[in-house]
Structures are given as C-alpha cells and as structure tokens.
Design a protein around this motif. Sequence first.
Motif, PDB file in Angstrom:
ATOM      1  N   PRO A 181     -22.418  23.736  -9.426  1.00 19.58           N
ATOM      2  CA  PRO A 181     -22.722  24.989  -8.739  1.00 19.58           C
ATOM      3  C   PRO A 181     -21.686  26.035  -9.150  1.00 19.58           C
ATOM      4  CG  PRO A 181     -22.285  23.215  -7.157  1.00 19.58           C
ATOM      5  CD  PRO A 181     -22.049  22.670  -8.516  1.00 19.58           C
ATOM      6  N   GLN A 237     -27.904  24.837  -2.261  1.00 18.90           N
ATOM      7  CA  GLN A 237     -27.383  25.749  -1.243  1.00 18.90           C
ATOM      8  C   GLN A 237     -27.808  27.186  -1.527  1.00 18.90           C
ATOM      9  OE1 GLN A 237     -23.196  25.206  -1.608  1.00 18.90           O
ATOM     10  NE2 GLN A 237     -23.206  23.153  -0.773  1.00 18.90           N
ATOM     11  N   ASP A 238     -28.943  27.371  -2.195  1.00 19.37           N
ATOM     12  CA  ASP A 238     -29.304  28.699  -2.672  1.00 19.37           C
ATOM     13  C   ASP A 238     -29.439  29.752  -1.579  1.00 19.37           C
ATOM     14  OD1 ASP A 238     -31.631  27.551  -1.704  1.00 19.37           O
ATOM     15  OD2 ASP A 238     -32.896  28.366  -3.279  1.00 19.37           O
ATOM     16  N   LEU A 239     -29.680  29.356  -0.355  1.00 22.36           N
ATOM     17  CA  LEU A 239     -29.807  30.345   0.711  1.00 22.36           C
ATOM     18  C   LEU A 239     -28.459  30.885   1.151  1.00 22.36           C
ATOM     19  CD1 LEU A 239     -32.617  28.696   2.873  1.00 22.36           C
ATOM     20  CD2 LEU A 239     -32.827  30.502   1.155  1.00 22.36           C
ATOM     21  N   THR A 240     -27.399  30.119   0.961  1.00 21.87           N
ATOM     22  CA  THR A 240     -26.067  30.572   1.372  1.00 21.87           C
ATOM     23  C   THR A 240     -25.159  30.853   0.182  1.00 21.87           C
ATOM     24  OG1 THR A 240     -25.297  28.282   1.538  1.00 21.87           O
ATOM     25  CG2 THR A 240     -26.173  29.293   3.539  1.00 21.87           C
ATOM     26  N   ASN A 241     -25.514  30.403  -0.982  1.00 25.11           N
ATOM     27  CA  ASN A 241     -24.698  30.576  -2.173  1.00 25.11           C
ATOM     28  C   ASN A 241     -25.155  31.825  -2.917  1.00 25.11           C
ATOM     29  OD1 ASN A 241     -22.776  30.033  -4.086  1.00 25.11           O
ATOM     30  ND2 ASN A 241     -23.918  28.380  -5.063  1.00 25.11           N
ATOM     31  N   ILE A 242     -24.873  32.984  -2.325  1.00 21.07           N
ATOM     32  CA  ILE A 242     -25.345  34.258  -2.874  1.00 21.07           C
ATOM     33  C   ILE A 242     -24.184  35.245  -2.985  1.00 21.07           C
ATOM     34  CG2 ILE A 242     -27.714  34.001  -2.061  1.00 21.07           C
ATOM     35  CD1 ILE A 242     -26.988  35.689   0.366  1.00 21.07           C
ATOM     36  N   ASP A 243     -24.356  36.224  -3.860  1.00 23.27           N
ATOM     37  CA  ASP A 243     -23.330  37.259  -3.991  1.00 23.27           C
ATOM     38  C   ASP A 243     -23.572  38.363  -2.969  1.00 23.27           C
ATOM     39  OD1 ASP A 243     -25.371  38.876  -4.963  1.00 23.27           O
ATOM     40  OD2 ASP A 243     -24.618  38.930  -7.014  1.00 23.27           O
ATOM     41  N   THR A 294     -26.159  31.036 -10.064  1.00 22.18           N
ATOM     42  CA  THR A 294     -26.836  30.009 -10.854  1.00 22.18           C
ATOM     43  C   THR A 294     -25.932  28.795 -11.035  1.00 22.18           C
ATOM     44  OG1 THR A 294     -26.035  30.976 -12.890  1.00 22.18           O
ATOM     45  CG2 THR A 294     -28.206  31.682 -12.129  1.00 22.18           C
ATOM     46  N   ALA A 303     -28.732  34.854  -5.777  1.00 22.30           N
ATOM     47  CA  ALA A 303     -28.195  33.488  -5.791  1.00 22.30           C
ATOM     48  C   ALA A 303     -27.374  33.242  -7.044  1.00 22.30           C
ATOM     49  CB  ALA A 303     -29.343  32.482  -5.710  1.00 22.30           C
ATOM     50  N   VAL A 345     -31.147  27.421  -9.423  1.00 22.78           N
ATOM     51  CA  VAL A 345     -30.175  27.582  -8.346  1.00 22.78           C
ATOM     52  C   VAL A 345     -29.923  26.232  -7.710  1.00 22.78           C
ATOM     53  CG1 VAL A 345     -30.757  29.991  -7.880  1.00 22.78           C
ATOM     54  CG2 VAL A 345     -32.002  28.212  -6.710  1.00 22.78           C
ATOM     55  N   ASP A 346     -28.774  26.121  -7.039  1.00 20.30           N
ATOM     56  CA  ASP A 346     -28.450  24.831  -6.442  1.00 20.30           C
ATOM     57  C   ASP A 346     -29.098  24.669  -5.074  1.00 20.30           C
ATOM     58  OD1 ASP A 346     -26.892  26.210  -4.624  1.00 20.30           O
ATOM     59  OD2 ASP A 346     -24.988  25.577  -5.464  1.00 20.30           O
TER      60      ASP A 346
END
Length: 105
Positions: free
Chosen positions: A38, A5-11, A18, A16, A2-3
């Motif tokens: 990303p 920004q994994d805490l905010t880059n989620i569906d 990938t 997260a 994951v990049d």
Amino acid sequence: MVDSQDLTNIDEKGIAFTIRSVFVIDPAKKIRLTMMYPASVGRNTKEVLRVVDSLQLGDQKGITTPIDWIPGDDVIVPPTVKTEDAKKKFGEVREVKPYLRYTKV
C-alpha cells in the motif's frame, strides 16, 4: 488498483492512493516475483536485493533458500536431488529429514 483500505487511504482531494508494486523479471522475460505494498508502507530495498540474490544463486547452483536466508547462510538441496548426488555436487550435506538437506555454496 487500490488496496483494501481504499475508503480511508485517500489524499486531501479524496483520491485513493494506489498500491506500489515491485516486479523481478529474469533475462528470459519471465516474472519471478511480484511484491505489492500500500502507498502508506515503504518498500524494503534490502528484501528486494535479498530475493534477487536468492533467485540468481538458485539459478546458478540449483539450490533453494530457506526462510530468513541471507547471503552466506546455508541453502537447501532440492528434494529432487538424491543425497548421494548432492554430496558429489556440494561436498558436505547436512540431512535433517530425507527431504530437507542443507549445504553451503
């Protein structure tokens, strides 16, 4: 993977996104390039093709390509090639510095 920004880059389910990766592998099975994006960033196919063109030209002609190079632009004669040898091989060579010489191929 994951990049950063994994805490905010989620569906919508909280999973997260990938990172998308591009690998350029030559016929000898050597990895020549990796690019990672990303999920929120689209891949640039023109850049991937430009890199492949550059790698193939470098392998065929023994040159390197400068920043923002596109096919048809001047290329760089590697510092390991003497200027006299470069002129024999490529014809016209434009010398900016002893270690930075351009030519056309």
